[in-house]
Each structure stands twice: as structure tokens, then as C-alpha cells.
Write a protein that holds these residues in place. Structure first.
Motif, mmCIF file in Angstrom:
data_model
loop_
_atom_site.group_PDB
_atom_site.id
_atom_site.type_symbol
_atom_site.label_atom_id
_atom_site.label_comp_id
_atom_site.label_asym_id
_atom_site.label_seq_id
_atom_site.Cartn_x
_atom_site.Cartn_y
_atom_site.Cartn_z
ATOM 1 N N ASN A 176 0.820 -1.215 0.000
ATOM 2 C CA ASN A 176 0.000 0.000 0.000
ATOM 3 C C ASN A 176 0.850 1.260 0.000
ATOM 4 O O ASN A 176 0.309 2.371 -0.074
ATOM 5 N N ARG A 177 2.141 1.091 0.092
ATOM 6 C CA ARG A 177 3.040 2.249 0.092
ATOM 7 C C ARG A 177 3.245 2.771 -1.325
ATOM 8 O O ARG A 177 3.349 2.013 -2.277
ATOM 9 N N GLY A 178 3.356 4.078 -1.418
ATOM 10 C CA GLY A 178 3.638 4.700 -2.708
ATOM 11 C C GLY A 178 2.604 4.342 -3.759
ATOM 12 O O GLY A 178 1.422 4.240 -3.488
ATOM 13 N N GLN A 179 3.075 4.118 -4.969
ATOM 14 C CA GLN A 179 2.206 3.792 -6.100
ATOM 15 C C GLN A 179 2.491 2.366 -6.583
ATOM 16 O O GLN A 179 2.508 2.106 -7.792
ATOM 17 N N ALA A 180 2.695 1.467 -5.633
ATOM 18 C CA ALA A 180 3.099 0.107 -5.997
ATOM 19 C C ALA A 180 2.114 -0.556 -6.943
ATOM 20 O O ALA A 180 2.502 -1.158 -7.944
ATOM 21 N N ARG A 181 0.824 -0.447 -6.641
ATOM 22 C CA ARG A 181 -0.150 -1.121 -7.489
ATOM 23 C C ARG A 181 -0.268 -0.426 -8.846
ATOM 24 O O ARG A 181 -0.318 -1.088 -9.888
ATOM 25 N N ALA A 182 -0.288 0.886 -8.846
ATOM 26 C CA ALA A 182 -0.390 1.632 -10.112
ATOM 27 C C ALA A 182 0.791 1.326 -11.027
ATOM 28 O O ALA A 182 0.646 1.277 -12.256
ATOM 29 N N ASN A 183 1.953 1.089 -10.418
ATOM 30 C CA ASN A 183 3.154 0.803 -11.204
ATOM 31 C C ASN A 183 3.441 -0.697 -11.323
ATOM 32 O O ASN A 183 4.474 -1.087 -11.865
#
Length: 256
Positions: free
Chosen positions: A205-212
Motif C-alpha cells: 500500500n506504500r507509494g504507487q506500488a499497485r499503479a506501477n
């Protein structure tokens, strides 16, 4: 036969995000859920008992922690709650449904990411789980062991593998343990069909892990060798976000 496994990271949270509306459209025969994070008494709403399914829950004693569930279209001949290990059963980590000679299980392997103590507990679990699994290779039944195994097996199974070799979930000992299970005959059903990189089921859930798509593949359907030929199609559903994990969907050429 369609089998779905999903770490909900809180089944009530996943419900609010539309998981059950999505599930109703999937025509699944068996659904395995991990990390329900609820007591069955807190799930009185009918949404948690999907129409057309036989539903079973196995809760952790600690509220808001762990817990597994299993839904099936067909009434099981038997439901087995827990391993028979007092410590792990108190954490609600295993639920198995038996249908004739087919056994489908929902398992939630402990994480060791919170520190050395939990990693030691994870190693202890893995040692016992080995002995739990081994006789199932030759018992004449067909087994599908679904769930969050909390281990990325190979470098292809996580984005930043070089930087994670000293982190729980990608430790050499954990990966070697997976090697041993597959060498014994267990089958990573997803990889039978899909050998592509960047196929992940969990994102931080940190940063944009899923988006990236900076993720890990730690959710599996591990099957006995007598089901290998039945593995038909596989999919990781990422179009909607119900949890920090994504549902893993596998179709088998197997009557149910």
C-alpha cells in the motif's frame, strides 16, 4: 470447475469495495478466502453468505486477525477446520472441504515480515506443513491447496527481487522450501499455463506500488500431480481493487 482464491485483508472491507457483487458474476464452484479479520458472529449480513453457496468460516481467536473461509456450490461431504495444531488453529489458518475424492483447502501461511520472532514461527509452520502435505500426494485424492503462501517462489514472481533477497517472503530458505514442495510433486497451477513475468497478486500500500505494478505473486493454487492435466485457464483479476491482494481464478477440466 472454477476455483477462486483471494486474500481479502478484511472481508468486511472487501465487501464495501464490491467484492461480493463481483463474485456473484464469476460462476465460481469453490471460493477460498484468507484474512477474513472477523468473527463469524460479526458476519450476520446476508452478503457474507452468498446465495447458492455452502459457506464455512474458521476464525482466529484474536478479533480482527487472520481467519479463513470457503464457499462451495456443492455441499461438502466433510469440512475440516484447522490442522490440529493448537497454536496455528488459534490463528484460523486452514479450512478444507472434501467432495468425493476432491479436496479443496483455504490456507493462510504466516508472514514473517514483522520481525525475527514471527519469521521463526513461519519456519516452524513450514516444517509442520511439509509433513501435513506429504501424505496427500499419495492418498488417492485430488488436492487443491489455495491461499496466501506468503512466499514469492522465483525472481519472476516479484518486481524488485534483487532488493528483497533478505526480506521475509523471498528469503533463500523460503524459496528452497517451495522448490522442495514442487520437486516432491506438488504443482503451481498458475505457472502451468502462464509463464509470463509481472504476474502479481499482492502490492504494498506504500507509494504507487499497485499503479506501477510493483508487486509479488504470493497467492497460489497448489495442486496434486493428478490434477495437473486438468488445469485449463488462469487469471489474476486486477480491474477492481478489493484488497491489497487480487483474486486468482483458475478453471479446471474437472467435473464438480
Amino acid at each position: 470447475m472454477r476455483v477462486i482464491t483471494f486474500n481479502a485483508n478484511g472481508i468486511r472491507s472487501a465487501a464495501q469495495k464490491g467484492f461480493f457483487q463481483w463474485l456473484a458474476q464469476q460462476n465460481a464452484d469453490v471460493v477460498c478466502i484468507q484474512e477474513t479479520k472477523a468473527q463469524t458472529a460479526q458476519l450476520a449480513d446476508g452478503i457474507f453468505w452468498p446465495e447458492g453457496y455452502h459457506c464455512a468460516y474458521f476464525d482466529a481467536l484474536k478479533k480482527g486477525y487472520s481467519g479463513v473461509a470457503l464457499y462451495s456450490r456443492k455441499a461438502p461431504d466433510q469440512v475440516v477446520s484447522g490442522f490440529g495444531w493448537e497454536d496455528m488453529d488459534a490463528e484460523g489458518r486452514y479450512l478444507e472441504a472434501r467432495f468425493d475424492d476432491l479436496c479443496v483447502a483455504s490456507v493462510y501461511v504466516p508472514s514473517g515480515s514483522s520481525g525475527e520472532e514471527r519469521q521463526a514461527i513461519k519456519y516452524g509452520f513450514m516444517e509442520r506443513f511439509t509433513e501435513f502435505l506429504r501424505p496427500r500426494l499419495t492418498d488417492g485424492r485430488q488436492h487443491i491447496v489455495c491461499g496466501d503462501w506468503n512466499i514469492a517462489h522465483k525472481a519472476i514472481d516479484l518486481k524488485n527481487w534483487r532488493g528483497n533477497q533478505k526480506n521475509s517472503g523471498f528469503l533463500p530458505e523460503e524459496r528452497a522450501w517451495m522448490d522442495e514442495r514442487f520437486a516432491e510433486g506438488w504443482v503451481d497451477a498458475f505457472r502451468v499455463v502462464n509463464q509470463a513475468p509481472e504476474q502479481y497478486t499482492w502490492w504494498s500500500n506504500r507509494g504507487q506500488a499497485r499503479a506501477n505494478n510493483v508487486g509479488w505473486r504470493i497467492d497460489y493454487q497448489v495442486v496434486s500431480p493428478n490434477l495437473r492435466a486438468a488445469i485449463s485457464t488462469v487469471d489474476i483479476y486486477t480491474a477492481e481493487r478489493f484488497s491489497d491482494h487480487a483474486p486468482l481464478i483458475i478453471d479446471y477440466a474437472h467435473p464438480f
